[in-house]
Scaffold this motif. Structure first.
Motif, PDB file in Angstrom:
ATOM      1  N   ARG A  11       0.803  -1.199   0.075  1.00 15.35           N
ATOM      2  CA  ARG A  11       0.174  -0.034  -0.066  1.00 15.35           C
ATOM      3  C   ARG A  11       0.797   1.180  -0.123  1.00 15.35           C
ATOM      4  O   ARG A  11       0.505   2.164  -0.577  1.00 15.35           O
ATOM      5  CB  ARG A  11      -1.056   0.094   1.032  1.00 15.35           C
ATOM      6  N   GLU A  12       1.860   1.222   0.747  1.00 15.93           N
ATOM      7  CA  GLU A  12       2.835   2.528   0.857  1.00 15.93           C
ATOM      8  C   GLU A  12       3.444   2.620  -0.448  1.00 15.93           C
ATOM      9  O   GLU A  12       3.443   4.017  -0.749  1.00 15.93           O
ATOM     10  CB  GLU A  12       3.960   2.100   1.922  1.00 15.93           C
ATOM     11  N   LYS A  13       3.573   1.557  -1.294  1.00 16.62           N
ATOM     12  CA  LYS A  13       4.170   1.786  -2.577  1.00 16.62           C
ATOM     13  C   LYS A  13       3.048   2.045  -3.785  1.00 16.62           C
ATOM     14  O   LYS A  13       3.369   1.847  -4.977  1.00 16.62           O
ATOM     15  CB  LYS A  13       5.125   0.619  -3.010  1.00 16.62           C
ATOM     16  N   ASP A  14       1.816   2.191  -3.211  1.00 14.30           N
ATOM     17  CA  ASP A  14       0.758   2.603  -4.217  1.00 14.30           C
ATOM     18  C   ASP A  14       0.214   1.309  -4.930  1.00 14.30           C
ATOM     19  O   ASP A  14      -0.047   1.236  -6.313  1.00 14.30           O
ATOM     20  CB  ASP A  14       1.096   3.541  -5.181  1.00 14.30           C
ATOM     21  N   VAL A  15       0.286   0.083  -4.418  1.00 13.53           N
ATOM     22  CA  VAL A  15      -0.007  -1.167  -5.080  1.00 13.53           C
ATOM     23  C   VAL A  15      -1.150  -1.835  -3.849  1.00 13.53           C
ATOM     24  O   VAL A  15      -0.909  -1.877  -2.822  1.00 13.53           O
ATOM     25  CB  VAL A  15       1.227  -2.248  -5.078  1.00 13.53           C
ATOM     26  N   LYS A  16      -2.320  -2.103  -4.615  1.00 14.98           N
ATOM     27  CA  LYS A  16      -3.207  -2.753  -4.017  1.00 14.98           C
ATOM     28  C   LYS A  16      -2.963  -4.263  -3.653  1.00 14.98           C
ATOM     29  O   LYS A  16      -2.609  -4.947  -4.420  1.00 14.98           O
ATOM     30  CB  LYS A  16      -4.540  -2.881  -4.823  1.00 14.98           C
ATOM     31  N   PRO A  17      -2.626  -4.485  -2.362  1.00 11.77           N
ATOM     32  CA  PRO A  17      -2.525  -5.778  -1.952  1.00 11.77           C
ATOM     33  C   PRO A  17      -3.375  -7.111  -1.977  1.00 11.77           C
ATOM     34  O   PRO A  17      -4.033  -7.246  -1.250  1.00 11.77           O
ATOM     35  CB  PRO A  17      -2.016  -5.745  -0.362  1.00 11.77           C
ATOM     36  N   SER A  18      -3.911  -7.449  -3.262  1.00 15.36           N
ATOM     37  CA  SER A  18      -4.488  -8.683  -3.425  1.00 15.36           C
ATOM     38  C   SER A  18      -3.664  -9.875  -2.921  1.00 15.36           C
ATOM     39  O   SER A  18      -2.543 -10.125  -2.875  1.00 15.36           O
ATOM     40  CB  SER A  18      -4.721  -8.831  -5.084  1.00 15.36           C
ATOM     41  N   ARG A  21      -0.908 -10.991  -5.435  1.00 15.94           N
ATOM     42  CA  ARG A  21       0.172  -9.916  -5.424  1.00 15.94           C
ATOM     43  C   ARG A  21       1.024 -10.274  -3.847  1.00 15.94           C
ATOM     44  O   ARG A  21       2.455 -10.122  -4.177  1.00 15.94           O
ATOM     45  CB  ARG A  21      -0.320  -8.621  -5.389  1.00 15.94           C
ATOM     46  N   THR A  22       0.399 -10.348  -3.059  1.00 10.34           N
ATOM     47  CA  THR A  22       1.070 -10.567  -1.629  1.00 10.34           C
ATOM     48  C   THR A  22       1.848 -11.835  -1.809  1.00 10.34           C
ATOM     49  O   THR A  22       3.219 -11.855  -1.195  1.00 10.34           O
ATOM     50  CB  THR A  22      -0.251 -10.353  -0.399  1.00 10.34           C
ATOM     51  N   LYS A  23       1.213 -12.761  -2.265  1.00 10.48           N
ATOM     52  CA  LYS A  23       1.922 -14.282  -2.103  1.00 10.48           C
ATOM     53  C   LYS A  23       3.276 -13.888  -3.311  1.00 10.48           C
ATOM     54  O   LYS A  23       4.241 -14.611  -2.773  1.00 10.48           O
ATOM     55  CB  LYS A  23       1.186 -15.507  -2.459  1.00 10.48           C
ATOM     56  N   ILE A  24       3.085 -13.708  -4.343  1.00  9.29           N
ATOM     57  CA  ILE A  24       4.173 -13.283  -5.498  1.00  9.29           C
ATOM     58  C   ILE A  24       5.117 -12.678  -4.811  1.00  9.29           C
ATOM     59  O   ILE A  24       6.469 -12.872  -4.963  1.00  9.29           O
ATOM     60  CB  ILE A  24       3.580 -12.806  -6.635  1.00  9.29           C
ATOM     61  N   PHE A  25       4.997 -11.462  -4.185  1.00  6.55           N
ATOM     62  CA  PHE A  25       5.942 -10.758  -3.561  1.00  6.55           C
ATOM     63  C   PHE A  25       6.694 -11.709  -2.414  1.00  6.55           C
ATOM     64  O   PHE A  25       8.125 -11.339  -2.208  1.00  6.55           O
ATOM     65  CB  PHE A  25       5.433  -9.084  -2.828  1.00  6.55           C
ATOM     66  N   TYR A  57       2.904 -12.130 -14.707  1.00 11.99           N
ATOM     67  CA  TYR A  57       3.676 -11.310 -15.607  1.00 11.99           C
ATOM     68  C   TYR A  57       3.288  -9.986 -15.297  1.00 11.99           C
ATOM     69  O   TYR A  57       3.838  -9.091 -15.138  1.00 11.99           O
ATOM     70  CB  TYR A  57       3.415 -11.685 -16.835  1.00 11.99           C
ATOM     71  N   ASN A  58       1.893 -10.134 -15.158  1.00 14.20           N
ATOM     72  CA  ASN A  58       1.234  -8.399 -14.947  1.00 14.20           C
ATOM     73  C   ASN A  58       1.664  -8.028 -13.705  1.00 14.20           C
ATOM     74  O   ASN A  58       1.861  -6.862 -13.360  1.00 14.20           O
ATOM     75  CB  ASN A  58      -0.354  -8.467 -15.012  1.00 14.20           C
ATOM     76  N   THR A  59       1.553  -8.977 -12.571  1.00  7.51           N
ATOM     77  CA  THR A  59       1.965  -8.570 -11.273  1.00  7.51           C
ATOM     78  C   THR A  59       3.417  -8.187 -11.155  1.00  7.51           C
ATOM     79  O   THR A  59       3.676  -7.016 -10.560  1.00  7.51           O
ATOM     80  CB  THR A  59       1.886  -9.683 -10.345  1.00  7.51           C
ATOM     81  N   LEU A  60       4.342  -8.959 -11.916  1.00  7.97           N
ATOM     82  CA  LEU A  60       5.896  -8.508 -11.843  1.00  7.97           C
ATOM     83  C   LEU A  60       6.206  -7.406 -12.592  1.00  7.97           C
ATOM     84  O   LEU A  60       6.920  -6.481 -12.156  1.00  7.97           O
ATOM     85  CB  LEU A  60       6.617  -9.624 -12.499  1.00  7.97           C
ATOM     86  N   ASN A  61       5.298  -6.912 -13.776  1.00  9.38           N
ATOM     87  CA  ASN A  61       5.343  -5.556 -14.274  1.00  9.38           C
ATOM     88  C   ASN A  61       5.056  -4.413 -13.511  1.00  9.38           C
ATOM     89  O   ASN A  61       5.589  -3.271 -13.683  1.00  9.38           O
ATOM     90  CB  ASN A  61       4.550  -5.662 -15.748  1.00  9.38           C
ATOM     91  N   LEU A  62       3.981  -4.736 -12.538  1.00 14.42           N
ATOM     92  CA  LEU A  62       3.550  -3.580 -11.988  1.00 14.42           C
ATOM     93  C   LEU A  62       4.539  -3.281 -10.838  1.00 14.42           C
ATOM     94  O   LEU A  62       4.995  -2.286 -10.328  1.00 14.42           O
ATOM     95  CB  LEU A  62       2.034  -4.015 -11.122  1.00 14.42           C
TER      96      LEU A  62
END
Length: 139
Positions: A11-18, A21-25, A57-62
């Motif tokens: 969230r601090e980085k302006d990414v909605k934490p689905s 996304r959380t698991k990939i990160f 792919y989309n998550t990594l690009n974001l």
């Protein structure tokens, strides 16, 4: 890098934490193996059966856009991913085990006269060879 709450960090980085996304990160943060999209996908599909390679792919690009992750390309079209690290370092790829390693490298001590009139925005240095573990196995 230690992050106590990945959702808050995203969230601090302006990414909605689905959840995806959380698991990939989390996977990239926990695994310092500079994974490929396929490695991330294969590691997470058991936990997230609805995950697709397109989502990875989309998550990594974001993540790249938001400077959370960096893409590393050493050979041809093999893209690998790493937590964004602004500190000086290079990468070493072992030709035998195919692992990718972070190597501390002090760019400020490098003297490159040919570049003194250029404005450098990014630096990417990589090495290819045989890592110490694989070298021991060859003896």
């Amino acid at each position: 890098m230690k992050i106590d709450n990945i959702d808050s960090y995203l969230r601090e980085k302006d990414v909605k934490p689905s959840y995806q996304r959380t698991k990939i990160f989390q996977y990239i943060l926990d695994n310092h193996n500079h994974p490929t999209v396929n490695q991330i996908y294969e590691a997470l599909t058991d936990k997230i059966p609805t995950l697709s390679k397109t989502t990875v792919y989309n998550t990594l690009n974001l993540f790249i856009e938001k400077k959370l992750v960096e893409i590393i390309t050493i050979e041809g079209n093999e893209a690998r991913y790493d937590i964004y690290n602004p500190n000086d370092h290079a990468h070493f790829k072992c030709q035998l085990c195919k692992n990718l390693f972070d190597i501390h490298l002090d760019f400020s001590k490098m003297s490159l006269k040919e570049l003194e009139d250029y404005k450098i925005n990014e630096q990417h240095i990589h090495f290819i060879g045989i890592c110490p573990e694989c070298a021991k196995k060859q003896i």
